[in-house]
Design an enzyme around this catalytic site. Structure first.
Site, PDB file in Angstrom:
ATOM      1  N   HIS A 176      -3.875  48.919 -36.061  1.00 33.41           N
ATOM      2  CA  HIS A 176      -4.467  48.929 -34.719  1.00 33.41           C
ATOM      3  C   HIS A 176      -4.269  50.318 -34.137  1.00 33.41           C
ATOM      4  O   HIS A 176      -3.150  50.829 -34.071  1.00 33.41           O
ATOM      5  CB  HIS A 176      -3.817  47.887 -33.813  1.00 33.41           C
ATOM      6  CG  HIS A 176      -4.438  47.852 -32.453  1.00 33.41           C
ATOM      7  ND1 HIS A 176      -5.547  47.074 -32.151  1.00 33.41           N
ATOM      8  CD2 HIS A 176      -4.138  48.529 -31.309  1.00 33.41           C
ATOM      9  CE1 HIS A 176      -5.882  47.263 -30.897  1.00 33.41           C
ATOM     10  NE2 HIS A 176      -5.052  48.134 -30.344  1.00 33.41           N
ATOM     11  N   CYS A 177      -5.362  50.931 -33.697  1.00 28.37           N
ATOM     12  CA  CYS A 177      -5.316  52.297 -33.178  1.00 28.37           C
ATOM     13  C   CYS A 177      -5.506  52.277 -31.663  1.00 28.37           C
ATOM     14  O   CYS A 177      -6.600  51.961 -31.182  1.00 28.37           O
ATOM     15  CB  CYS A 177      -6.404  53.155 -33.825  1.00 28.37           C
ATOM     16  SG  CYS A 177      -6.413  54.869 -33.242  1.00 28.37           S
ATOM     17  N   PRO A 178      -4.471  52.608 -30.883  1.00 30.24           N
ATOM     18  CA  PRO A 178      -4.638  52.608 -29.426  1.00 30.24           C
ATOM     19  C   PRO A 178      -5.595  53.679 -28.937  1.00 30.24           C
ATOM     20  O   PRO A 178      -6.167  53.548 -27.846  1.00 30.24           O
ATOM     21  CB  PRO A 178      -3.212  52.860 -28.912  1.00 30.24           C
ATOM     22  CG  PRO A 178      -2.513  53.555 -30.040  1.00 30.24           C
ATOM     23  CD  PRO A 178      -3.111  52.986 -31.291  1.00 30.24           C
TER      24      PRO A 178
END
Length: 363
Positions: A176-178
């Protein structure tokens, strides 16, 4: 290489309107990193354009400065445009989620349970030799149980993981890439890699070209605030270039090995052959592995189009290898007591190696 398709999971013509998210996506916490990235890109680009490129393009036509300005403008403007398109596509593209079709849903015994709650009993176990109704799925837990998401209340395909931010199971999830407020998964992995590549190109170009402008500012008369802005923009670009010089090769290597960040960290390619844990290998060679992420048309690899969109539920495996050799049973030299007349210490280099799959609950 994938088999099957998640088509139908989201039938909206605009995928960004119906994402894998099962939670509130655009909260302040999720928006801030994306806003920061946009500020970082636009502020650095504006400084480079106004304080570096414009003076060069205002020089006499045919002069060295003018030609240099034209070349640099073509490189930086094109790469910045591609960067922003890749960013938009990485943010707006559904990474892929498990479809709401019967074969992936919980058995009747588990319907109506509260997501995340402990199971009152394990899901039903199918006997050896029964055909797997979910297709060629090989990854299981170390215990041999079928992977089952207790949060989404559904079975997991191979290489699929649950994201607690998105509150959804993501197909071939990398992480998951913020910075894009999204998961990097099967359908947007290409856009994420291109985003990193064009961000590195922009940053490296700005670091090199702004250096000359900073040197010239020492001998020219200009306000201190302009010098500070130039130095700050170059520092931002330098910081991004250094970080991406490590980050980008790492992800390119993972792509060439048919692996993801989660798979590399957890080493969770498990299957079950008879009563034995075996390792599943998805590596078909660098060329095939890159095509699986960037698409089947090499001429379009560097453009934010033609990313893989179908599939993501089933993956061909290059080989299945035993993790530990075990002594042979005494009956006929194989696992005939489980219905598999084969030697458990042989290497199973065939994607259709026999398997015994039992549904279970993923941790």
């Amino acid at each position: 290489r994938t088999l099957g398709s998640a088509r139908g999971a989201h039938c909206c013509p605009w995928p960004s309107l119906r994402m894998a998210f099962k939670s509130e996506r655009w909260t302040v916490t999720h928006m801030l990193p994306v806003v920061f990235v946009l500020y970082f890109v636009t502020s650095t680009w504006l400084v480079h354009l106004s304080l570096h490129l414009r003076p060069l393009l205002q020089a006499d036509r045919g002069s060295f400065d003018f030609v240099q300005g034209v070349v640099e403008a073509c490189v930086i403007q094109t790469s910045t445009l591609l960067l922003l398109v890749c960013l938009a596509r990485a943010v707006a593209t559904d990474p892929g989620s498990v479809p709401d079709t019967p074969e992936w849903q919980a058995p009747p015994e588990l319907e109506g349970r509260v997501p995340g709650a402990a199971l009152p009993f394990p899901p039903p176990v199918r006997p050896p030799g029964q055909e797997n109704p979910l297709g060629p799925v090989r990854e299981l837990k170390k215990s041999g149980d079928r992977r089952f998401c207790k949060w989404c209340n559904q079975y997991k395909p191979d290489r699929c993981h649950h994201c607690r931010v998105c509150q959804s199971c993501i197909l071939r999830m990398d992480h998951h890439c913020p910075w894009i407020a999204n998961c990097v998964g099967y359908r947007n992995h290409k856009y994420f890699l291109l985003l990193a590549a064009y961000a590195w190109l922009c940053s490296a170009t700005i670091v090199v070209t702004l250096g000359k402008t900073l040197e010239r500012s020492k001998s020219e008369e200009m306000p201190q605030s302009i010098r500070f802005v130039l130095a700050m923009a170059r520092f931002q670009a330098f910081l991004a270039a250094v970080l991406l010089s490590v980050f980008l090769p790492w992800h390119v290597w993972l792509m060439s090995q048919a692996s993801t960040t989660i798979e590399f960290c957890e080493q969770r390619h498990y299957a079950k052959a008879g009563a034995l844990n075996v390792a599943v290998n998805y590596n078909f060679g660098a060329w095939a592995n890159i095509k699986a992420v960037l698409g089947n048309r090499p001429l379009l690899w560097l453009l934010p189009i033609a990313a893989p969109s179908d599939g993501g539920l089933y993956f061909e495996c290059a080989s299945v290898r035993l993790r530990e050799p075990l002594p042979l049973p005494t009956d006929a030299g194989g696992l005939t007591h489980l219905g598999y007349p084969w030697n458990p210490n042989e290497i199973l280099d065939h994607p259709q190696a026999p398997g015994y799959y039992s549904p279970g609950v993923d941790d």
